[in-house]
Design an enzyme around this catalytic site. Structure first.
Site, mmCIF file in Angstrom:
data_model
loop_
_atom_site.group_PDB
_atom_site.id
_atom_site.type_symbol
_atom_site.label_atom_id
_atom_site.label_comp_id
_atom_site.label_asym_id
_atom_site.label_seq_id
_atom_site.Cartn_x
_atom_site.Cartn_y
_atom_site.Cartn_z
ATOM 1 N N ASP A 141 0.888 -0.677 -0.169
ATOM 2 C CA ASP A 141 0.040 -0.410 -0.029
ATOM 3 C C ASP A 141 1.283 1.025 -0.220
ATOM 4 O OD1 ASP A 141 -3.205 1.095 -0.267
ATOM 5 O OD2 ASP A 141 -1.832 1.473 2.802
ATOM 6 N N GLU A 179 15.098 -13.643 -0.283
ATOM 7 C CA GLU A 179 15.835 -15.554 0.651
ATOM 8 C C GLU A 179 15.180 -16.104 0.263
ATOM 9 O OE1 GLU A 179 15.486 -13.979 4.483
ATOM 10 O OE2 GLU A 179 17.030 -11.993 4.372
HETATM 11 C C1 GLC Z 1 -4.510 3.737 -0.556
HETATM 12 C C2 GLC Z 1 -5.384 1.977 -0.568
HETATM 13 C C3 GLC Z 1 -6.532 2.349 0.439
HETATM 14 C C4 GLC Z 1 -6.435 3.363 1.428
HETATM 15 C C5 GLC Z 1 -5.464 4.400 1.946
HETATM 16 C C6 GLC Z 1 -4.981 4.903 2.780
HETATM 17 O O1 GLC Z 1 -4.322 3.595 -1.750
HETATM 18 O O2 GLC Z 1 -5.468 0.953 -2.427
HETATM 19 O O3 GLC Z 1 -7.622 1.773 -0.215
HETATM 20 O O4 GLC Z 1 -7.602 4.728 2.034
HETATM 21 O O5 GLC Z 1 -4.188 3.519 0.625
HETATM 22 O O6 GLC Z 1 -4.218 3.430 3.357
#
Ligand code: GLC
Length: 480
Positions: free
Chosen positions: A204, A246
């Site tokens: 993310d 790894e």
């Molecule tokens: C990313 C995720 C989204 C979330 C954001 C904050 O963009 O895909 O759904 O709200 O991160 O974590």
């Protein structure tokens, strides 16, 4: 010609499962891991090689799993860790891999790390987050703005008199990636999942986790120059790559690299095999369904990527309007053309659950909306055939359900499935180099590998191209 042995994640078709809305095994209205395990026959039938699960870790769900309160615990409503282990095991029997979402940019404000951090200025965890003094007039340390409405990215913690940084919600405090203990903690978290047989991570906000050390003002407050997109993030990604390297068989790092310049995107591949394996290409996703524009983006991507790097393409995800609505404006022919491209380009295709049904963006009535950022229309339950009792979001009725589409040879679902099968059966489509071919306006033609010619007509007129007749919005891949 024998094809080169490609790693699994280059040959694979990935499928993003939004866990809350995929399948509900215990009828509490929320999808769960057991529900996914029960539907593995469907994913196998469709031709998915790996699933990416939206966050399954423990979360108070202010941002639906993207506010993590425990990185190594699984949300009880999803069935807990045993259900995940079981899913991984059952999927492996069908040769389907499981990729999990990991959220390193921020935690939930309920994460014990943050609770400890905010206790006092000299808490041993203080420096795990980004704390800073107010300006002399009491205002936030700088001009950074957060996502979700663009409010300020700082919240004052009354007790200790300092502000903490949150690039997203105030309930999502940003971790301090300049702190070596944070880096080490994440190495352990990665290993925890890799040791359990997880095939890799969707990372993310992969472009954003490291901030300017001096917390300088953004020159243009609307552009995240200093609160994301720092070069230093590449040190972290190289470090993660060393960790996953790894492991055997090979694991994958798939980054949410939300950058709009393709040369910057290319940097996330490092020298081609020392950072991310795959970096999401948002310029492609956000393009109009226009032959010239798409061709330009793909050519520029091919040119920008380091030699050993491998592209990844997607049309929809949980944050954006579903592609049959956004790209195709509700025209099924156009949605088919877009999906055809996804499955014929060089690179790993990622389907978002429901893409295979041609599922449009749902119209969720205001009183049923749950997300603070209005993204519910892309997150509604997958219509199996009914199959949902009192779901957390309404099941949209504007697409025939799986059960109906499965039995209909002409359905969108069977079209999607046959594209996947066609790709798998033609090594050029999996392996072959991409090369643009000349084509009239509105048409995009390219070669894949030695023998395959692909042409897609992104216009309302029928065309003829080298003896090939293309109806409006039709795509054809031919192996000589
Ligand atoms: C990313 C995720 C989204 C979330 C954001 C904050 O963009 O895909 O759904 O709200 O991160 O974590």
């Amino acid at each position: 010609m024998a094809s080169v042995a490609r790693p699994w994640w280059q040959r694979a078709v990935l499928y993003q499962v939004y866990v809350r809305s995929f399948a509900d095994s215990d009828e509490d209205g929320v999808g769960d891991l057991r529900g996914i395990a029960d539907r593995l026959d469907y994913l196998e039938w469709l031709g998915a090689d790996a699933v990416w699960l939206s966050p399954v870790t423990v979360s108070p769900d202010k941002d639906w799993g993207y506010d993590v309160a425990d990185y190594i615990g699984v949300q009880p409503a999803f069935g807990g860790l045993p259900a995940l282990d079981e899913l991984v095991a059952q999927a492996a029997r069908r040769d389907i891999r499981v990729i999990v979402d990991i959220v390193p940019n921020h935690t939930s404000d309920r994460h014990p790390w943050f609770e400890e951090s905010r206790v006092s200025r000299d808490s041993p965890r203080r420096d795990w987050y980004v704390w800073a003094d107010p300006k002399p007039d009491g205002s936030p340390p700088n001009n950074w703005r957060g996502a979700f409405g663009g409010g300020r990215a700082w919240t004052l913690d009354e007790r200790t008199g300092q502000y903490y940084l949150h690039n997203f919600l105030p309930e999502q405090p940003d971790l301090n990636w300049w702190n070596d203990d944070v880096r080490a903690a994440f190495d352990d978290i990665l290993r925890f999942w890799l040791d359990r047989g997880i095939a890799g991570f969707r990372i993310d906000v992969a472009h954003g986790i490291v901030k300017d050390r001096e917390l300088r003002d953004n020159p243009d407050p609307a552009i995240s120059t200093y609160n994301a997109n720092r070069e230093d993030v590449h040190d972290v990604l190289r470090r993660w790559r060393r960790v996953v390297d790894e492991y055997a068989p090979e694991r994958v790092l798939l980054g949410e690299t939300w950058v709009m310049e393709l040369d910057r995107l290319a940097r996330f591949y490092g020298s081609g095999d020392d950072e991310l394996h795959l970096a999401f290409n948002f310029p492609f996703t956000f393009s109009d369904l226009d032959a010239g524009r798409l061709r330009g983006i793909v050519e520029a991507t091919e040119a920008a990527l380091p030699e050993r790097a491998w592209p990844v393409w997607m049309l929809s995800n949980h944050d954006i309007v579903r592609f049959p609505t956004r790209m195709a404006g509700g025209d099924e022919r156009k949605a088919r053309a877009a999906l055809f491209l996804l499955m014929t380009l060089r690179g790993t295709p990622v389907l978002y659950y429901g893409d295979e049904l041609g599922m449009p963006q749902a119209d969720v009535p205001a009183e049923q909306q749950r997300d603070m950022d209005g993204r519910d229309g892309a997150r509604t339950p997958l219509p199996w055939n009914g199959g949902w009792s009192d779901p957390w979001l309404p099941v949209a009725a504007d697409v025939p359900p799986v059960a109906v589409q499965r039995d209909d040879d002409g359905s969108f679902l069977n079209f999607a499935r046959s594209l996947i099968a066609q790709r798998r059966a033609n090594p050029d489509l999996v392996d072959g180099a991409y090369e643009s071919l000349p084509s009239p306006e509105g048409v995009w033609a390219f070669r894949r590998g030695e023998r395959t010619t692909v042409a897609v007509n992104l216009s309302d007129e029928g065309v003829e191209l080298d003896g090939l007749r293309l109806r409006p919005w039709e795509g054809v891949a031919q192996r000589r």
